[in-house]
Design an enzyme around this catalytic site. Sequence first.
Site, PDB file in Angstrom:
ATOM      1  N   ASP A  54       0.854  -1.201   0.000  1.00  0.00           N
ATOM      2  CA  ASP A  54       0.000   0.000   0.000  1.00  0.00           C
ATOM      3  C   ASP A  54       0.885   1.245   0.000  1.00  0.00           C
ATOM      4  O   ASP A  54       0.802   2.086   0.891  1.00  0.00           O
ATOM      5  CB  ASP A  54      -0.910  -0.065   1.242  1.00  0.00           C
ATOM      6  CG  ASP A  54      -1.961   1.034   1.249  1.00  0.00           C
ATOM      7  OD1 ASP A  54      -2.187   1.655   0.189  1.00  0.00           O
ATOM      8  OD2 ASP A  54      -2.540   1.273   2.323  1.00  0.00           O
ATOM      9  N   ASP A  81     -10.771   5.359  -1.792  1.00  0.00           N
ATOM     10  CA  ASP A  81      -9.574   5.771  -1.076  1.00  0.00           C
ATOM     11  C   ASP A  81      -8.591   6.268  -2.143  1.00  0.00           C
ATOM     12  O   ASP A  81      -7.959   5.475  -2.834  1.00  0.00           O
ATOM     13  CB  ASP A  81      -9.021   4.542  -0.333  1.00  0.00           C
ATOM     14  CG  ASP A  81      -7.714   4.824   0.375  1.00  0.00           C
ATOM     15  OD1 ASP A  81      -7.218   5.957   0.281  1.00  0.00           O
ATOM     16  OD2 ASP A  81      -7.210   3.890   1.025  1.00  0.00           O
ATOM     17  N   ASP A  83      -5.830   7.819  -1.787  1.00  0.00           N
ATOM     18  CA  ASP A  83      -4.474   8.050  -1.259  1.00  0.00           C
ATOM     19  C   ASP A  83      -4.194   9.556  -1.210  1.00  0.00           C
ATOM     20  O   ASP A  83      -4.982  10.302  -0.662  1.00  0.00           O
ATOM     21  CB  ASP A  83      -3.433   7.285  -2.088  1.00  0.00           C
ATOM     22  CG  ASP A  83      -3.484   5.784  -1.793  1.00  0.00           C
ATOM     23  OD1 ASP A  83      -4.133   5.402  -0.789  1.00  0.00           O
ATOM     24  OD2 ASP A  83      -2.894   5.000  -2.551  1.00  0.00           O
ATOM     25  N   ASN A 118       1.104   3.199   4.177  1.00  0.00           N
ATOM     26  CA  ASN A 118      -0.130   2.959   4.931  1.00  0.00           C
ATOM     27  C   ASN A 118      -0.035   3.607   6.315  1.00  0.00           C
ATOM     28  O   ASN A 118       1.011   3.579   6.953  1.00  0.00           O
ATOM     29  CB  ASN A 118      -0.384   1.447   5.068  1.00  0.00           C
ATOM     30  CG  ASN A 118      -1.687   1.183   5.806  1.00  0.00           C
ATOM     31  OD1 ASN A 118      -1.716   1.124   7.028  1.00  0.00           O
ATOM     32  ND2 ASN A 118      -2.754   1.060   5.042  1.00  0.00           N
ATOM     33  N   SER A 119      -1.130   4.164   6.777  1.00  0.00           N
ATOM     34  CA  SER A 119      -1.132   4.940   8.026  1.00  0.00           C
ATOM     35  C   SER A 119      -0.678   4.134   9.235  1.00  0.00           C
ATOM     36  O   SER A 119      -0.106   4.680  10.178  1.00  0.00           O
ATOM     37  CB  SER A 119      -2.530   5.488   8.289  1.00  0.00           C
ATOM     38  OG  SER A 119      -2.897   6.310   7.227  1.00  0.00           O
ATOM     39  N   ARG A 155      -8.835  13.969   4.263  1.00  0.00           N
ATOM     40  CA  ARG A 155      -8.467  13.067   5.372  1.00  0.00           C
ATOM     41  C   ARG A 155      -7.261  13.618   6.114  1.00  0.00           C
ATOM     42  O   ARG A 155      -6.233  13.938   5.499  1.00  0.00           O
ATOM     43  CB  ARG A 155      -8.182  11.686   4.794  1.00  0.00           C
ATOM     44  CG  ARG A 155      -7.407  10.759   5.700  1.00  0.00           C
ATOM     45  CD  ARG A 155      -7.459   9.360   5.137  1.00  0.00           C
ATOM     46  NE  ARG A 155      -6.402   8.506   5.661  1.00  0.00           N
ATOM     47  CZ  ARG A 155      -6.240   7.233   5.313  1.00  0.00           C
ATOM     48  NH1 ARG A 155      -7.064   6.673   4.421  1.00  0.00           N
ATOM     49  NH2 ARG A 155      -5.264   6.522   5.818  1.00  0.00           N
ATOM     50  N   HIS A 186      -8.222  10.358  11.024  1.00  0.00           N
ATOM     51  CA  HIS A 186      -7.738   8.991  11.231  1.00  0.00           C
ATOM     52  C   HIS A 186      -6.877   8.907  12.488  1.00  0.00           C
ATOM     53  O   HIS A 186      -6.195   9.875  12.848  1.00  0.00           O
ATOM     54  CB  HIS A 186      -6.927   8.544  10.010  1.00  0.00           C
ATOM     55  CG  HIS A 186      -6.862   7.049   9.867  1.00  0.00           C
ATOM     56  ND1 HIS A 186      -7.616   6.182  10.610  1.00  0.00           N
ATOM     57  CD2 HIS A 186      -6.116   6.259   9.041  1.00  0.00           C
ATOM     58  CE1 HIS A 186      -7.349   4.942  10.259  1.00  0.00           C
ATOM     59  NE2 HIS A 186      -6.445   4.959   9.306  1.00  0.00           N
TER      60      HIS A 186
HETATM   61  C1  SPV Z   1      -7.333   1.952   3.622  1.00  0.00           C
HETATM   62  O1  SPV Z   1      -8.242   1.181   3.907  1.00  0.00           O
HETATM   63  O2  SPV Z   1      -6.577   1.779   2.665  1.00  0.00           O
HETATM   64  C2  SPV Z   1      -7.097   3.140   4.431  1.00  0.00           C
HETATM   65  C3  SPV Z   1      -7.426   3.089   5.821  1.00  0.00           C
HETATM   66  O3  SPV Z   1      -6.568   4.093   3.916  1.00  0.00           O
HETATM   67  S1  SPV Z   1      -6.011   2.619   6.603  1.00  0.00           S
HETATM   68  O4  SPV Z   1      -5.516   1.393   6.065  1.00  0.00           O
HETATM   69  O5  SPV Z   1      -6.389   2.524   7.998  1.00  0.00           O
HETATM   70  O6  SPV Z   1      -5.017   3.690   6.416  1.00  0.00           O
HETATM   71 MG    MG Z   2      -5.584   3.693   2.221  1.00  0.00          MG
END
Ligand code: SPV
Ligand code: MG
Length: 530
Positions: A54, A81, A83, A118-119, A155, A186
């Site tokens: 990701d 999403d 990004d 990814n967060s 976001r 988030h």
């Molecule tokens: C996703 O589902 O790709 C998101 C949420 O962006 S997270 O993985 O929590 O960042």
């Molecule tokens: Mg994402």
Amino acid sequence: MDKAKKFRQLLNADRHFFLMEAHDGLSAKIVEETGFPAIWASGLSITASLGVRDNNEISYTQLLDVLEYMNDACDLPILVDGDTGYGNFNNACRLVQKLEQIGIAAVCIEDKKFPKTNSFLETKLDALADPLEFAGKIRAMKATQKNPDFVVIARLESLIVGAGVEDAVNRAKMYLSAGADAILVHSKRPNSKDIDDFLAAFDRNVPIFLVPTKYYTVPVSHLTRDKRVRGIIWANHNVRACVTVMQEISKKIYNDCSIANVEGEIAPVTEIFRLQKNEEYLEMEKKYLPEYSNLSAVILAAGGPGPLDFEKPKSLLKINGKSILEHQLDALRSVRLSNITVVRGYKRDEIQAKDVKLIDNPKWKDTNAAYSLSLAVPDVKEPYLVLYGDVFFKRYLLRSILDYASEHPSSDMILVCVKEDYIKGGYYLRLNKRPDVFGDDDELTVIDVRREREADKDGDVVYFSGLMMVNNHLAVQQLLEEEDCENLHISDFMGHAVDKGMKLSVIMSSKEAIVDINLLNDLMKAGELL
Ligand code: SPV
Ligand code: MG
């Protein structure tokens, strides 16, 4: 109603709603059937299902390909999403343009730099985008959209990288001023402290989206005490479910070297066909495929119940809720063949069907298929298919036999045959050569029909499956008239036809495509063919 409007209505409603993650057409359809009002097209799930990280490893056009399948598979509005918008303001505008073109309802972009991580893996403060640059991106996206209902969500990643609540609040205000329709805040804490603090400090009345993946123990009722909380995103649970089940099932199959133990644990193929809307296809087939209007069919359904000891004619045995006869009629009608005769005998009054001609064989007990056929064909003025009333087959066999017939007008009869003698006591047919290539051998013809089995070791012996086409109906009718059909087995009849110089062509079928229903086990096999 267009999907953007649907999403807009959810946004404007005065209560919260749940978005469920999907990552391909199949999961989108399942989310819809489950009852969710909207889909989260998760970047994490889509990239995971494609086998990559990701980290913006897929291009935005590759994302669009997946989204198009998802959007086509369901009527739900999809929140994508997005990004970081796949680059600067210019790339983000192009993204909006393309998303709108494929009918996507909404997009969410996050205030990190491209390429993102990814967060849940991101810890660096400097991963955050410059808020002015990000606000400009939002402004450009809002200016690009053509449909006023298309939704752009900003976001906030401040809490993710530890920049604090104040930073998040300041950014939220800037993004709203730039035109964002809603805010997604988030957090990766295992509790809702960050989120609670943000909601307390942020004083704008706008819809707010939350992703409680890490704070899943916090009750929804707590999160939604703040009436601005509108969208709750279950962000990755379908892809995670797939992983668990695929790992378990693959392991079981690997260890067992067999699929027998998993069959009851996974969706039957009929469920896959249902999700793929196969019924819709069959309806379309009826509408658009050519009709075989110069063809008839005769279903020989006079025989007794056999070893099944069933109180009804075998034709009325049910497979997946439909009788064999109904399945056969559906199959015939799917090739637009409507001139159908059914020959009844045993418990004949129980066999009723709309739009077919019913003929009775009163001597059903002492005669067999050749006699039933001889009763039916005087009224048939064209080539016809013959189906034993107790055979169940895959529909493609009908098309194969019809195609073969049109390409081989010199064949007098075309028999679908199998390698296994499943019609107990059946005769075997000796062919001009060994049938090596199933279903794809042009020149197989019957040279001999025998009852004795001594030549079984020959590789060129096959058995009649109960499905055939009579191409030269006049010659066959003449032969039926000449023969003493009351005392004739159909295989003897075929033998006489060969002796007379008629050409009996053979199409081979695997036993996976056709079942003669004699035992209970056969019914199960037939169910698997569906
Ligand atoms: C996703 O589902 O790709 C998101 C949420 O962006 S997270 O993985 O929590 O960042
Ligand atoms: Mg994402």
